[in-house]
Design a protein around this motif. Structure first.
Motif, short mmCIF file in Angstrom:
data_model
loop_
_atom_site.label_atom_id
_atom_site.label_comp_id
_atom_site.label_asym_id
_atom_site.label_seq_id
_atom_site.Cartn_x
_atom_site.Cartn_y
_atom_site.Cartn_z
N LEU A 111 -4.18 -5.02 -5.49
CA LEU A 111 -3.69 -3.64 -5.39
C LEU A 111 -2.91 -3.26 -6.65
O LEU A 111 -3.08 -2.16 -7.18
CB LEU A 111 -2.78 -3.49 -4.15
CG LEU A 111 -3.44 -3.72 -2.79
CD1 LEU A 111 -2.39 -3.66 -1.68
CD2 LEU A 111 -4.55 -2.69 -2.53
N HIS A 144 -11.98 -2.80 0.17
CA HIS A 144 -11.95 -1.66 -0.75
C HIS A 144 -13.38 -1.40 -1.22
O HIS A 144 -14.00 -2.30 -1.81
CB HIS A 144 -11.04 -1.96 -1.95
CG HIS A 144 -10.96 -0.83 -2.93
ND1 HIS A 144 -10.84 -1.03 -4.28
CD2 HIS A 144 -10.98 0.51 -2.74
CE1 HIS A 144 -10.80 0.14 -4.89
NE2 HIS A 144 -10.89 1.09 -3.99
N TYR A 203 -4.84 4.51 3.15
CA TYR A 203 -5.63 3.44 3.77
C TYR A 203 -5.79 3.71 5.25
O TYR A 203 -5.03 4.48 5.85
CB TYR A 203 -4.98 2.08 3.55
CG TYR A 203 -3.65 1.91 4.23
CD1 TYR A 203 -2.49 2.44 3.67
CD2 TYR A 203 -3.55 1.25 5.47
CE1 TYR A 203 -1.27 2.31 4.30
CE2 TYR A 203 -2.33 1.12 6.11
CZ TYR A 203 -1.19 1.65 5.52
OH TYR A 203 0.02 1.53 6.15
N LEU A 227 0.84 -1.20 0.00
CA LEU A 227 0.00 0.00 0.00
C LEU A 227 0.87 1.25 0.00
O LEU A 227 0.63 2.20 -0.75
CB LEU A 227 -0.91 0.01 1.24
CG LEU A 227 -2.10 -0.98 1.21
CD1 LEU A 227 -2.62 -1.22 2.63
CD2 LEU A 227 -3.22 -0.45 0.32
#
Lengths: 226, 226
Positions: free
Chosen positions: A74, A59, A30, A23
């Motif tokens: 991702l 998500h 996030y 991430l």
């Protein structure tokens, strides 16, 4: 306003940090939610599709589990800073080696010592593959390097306990490769902070021998670290 | 002229047939090479990167191993008849369930009976996911259905031996789902022919209890079926 990406995890697991690292490398904002294994949050329990496991990523209300599966999502859903190679064969090699590290090496290291050492011999294959490379797929950190963060954690554990599985003299290239990401701030942010490492070792010893890869938040309150 | 795609395998393994099924569904021409486990071909040994395992796929001299990794390659390198969903979240769910079937179910079924049954309870999750569906991702056979061919083989074994793990009364939807591909000729082409099923059962019993997923062609001649 709630962030659109939520990550549920526990501080002591390399599998959750692997998702966090992805991430951060991709620059995806996030919200991180630390779970208490003996008192799971209603929010986590609500996403029952994922078998109440962590890491759990949500998500836009869509839940997903398994660190490497989340990683693929991702990298596909956010195109910037790709972490998997574009070329199909290079991608395949990345998938193969991530699976290899996941199944053969990181599980192998956790097994009975003798059996573990046999599997660790397979590291020779990885040692050869890494010759002359900065990171697995070239000059930038990517999928396989992130998958290998589990080895970094075992390495970190060995530094503290003195029981090293990956000896520098046998696997100098792998050792150098594992430690390379440590020069990056973002990687250090996704490791156990120095002051918590002793607690982590003790917690890990308590759950040693558990074969489960991700963490089941079981009703009877057993805590699985790896 | 040699075909550009070569697949090395053994007749008795569902993991190799899974790769064949993908090749056939995508219409990719290939050459199949049956390996003799006690006398490996020099051609196979030559591709040492892949640890002398089958299935081994070679495309334009590039070798790759692990049935689901190979599957991903085929679906990416040949764009026609895609077997993975295009939508990132649907792809992620497909990856998740393929991993789930691979790790939890097909390995679970092979374990000690009591422990196996606990893991098989997880089939309930899959049973719910499949409600009202023809195939996993809709009207056409795809990734998860192909990954689940391992369950079909266990089902086929149960039909012969009478020891059924997936009982119809407990998991009617999964049972219906597993059997659905049997109506397709291409799927039947990738199963053990009827006249060889008894040999296959005997061979499988010999290697029962082996935890390895793909097949190691070991020097000492041990034969691993699953």
């Amino acid at each position: 306003m709630a962030k659109e990406v939520k990550l549920f995890g526990i501080w002591a697991s390399p599998f959750i940090r692997r998702v966090e690292l992805s991430l951060k490398l991709k620059g995806i904002p996030y919200e991180y939610i630390e779970e208490d294994l003996s008192n799971k949050s209603p929010l986590l329990l609500n996403y029952n599709l994922t078998h109440k496991k962590v890491p759990l990523l949500v998500h836009n209300e869509e839940p997903m589990a398994e660190s490497l599966v989340i990683f693929e999502y991702l990298d596909e859903a956010w195109e910037n800073n790709p972490l998997l190679p574009h070329d199909p064969y290079q991608r395949t090699m990345a998938h193969f080696y991530a699976k290899f590290i996941e199944e053969k090496l990181s599980r192998g290291i956790r097994k009975e010592k003798e059996q573990a050492m046999e599997e660790v011999q397979q590291l020779k294959i990885l040692e050869d593959e890494l010759k002359g490379k900065q990171f697995f797929s070239g000059q930038r950190i990517g999928y396989v390097d992130i998958a290998a963060n589990v080895l970094l954690w075992f390495h970190m554990m060995g530094e503290i306990t003195g029981e090293k599985t990956l000896t520098t003299d046998k696997f100098p290239i792998i050792n150098g490769w594992i430690e390379k990401p440590l020069k990056m701030d973002v990687v250090n942010e996704c490791l156990i902070p120095k002051e918590k490492r002793q607690d982590w070792i003790e917690l890990s010893r308590k759950v040693a021998g558990c074969a489960s890869n991700d963490i089941n938040l079981r009703d009877h309150g057993e805590n699985y670290l790896f």
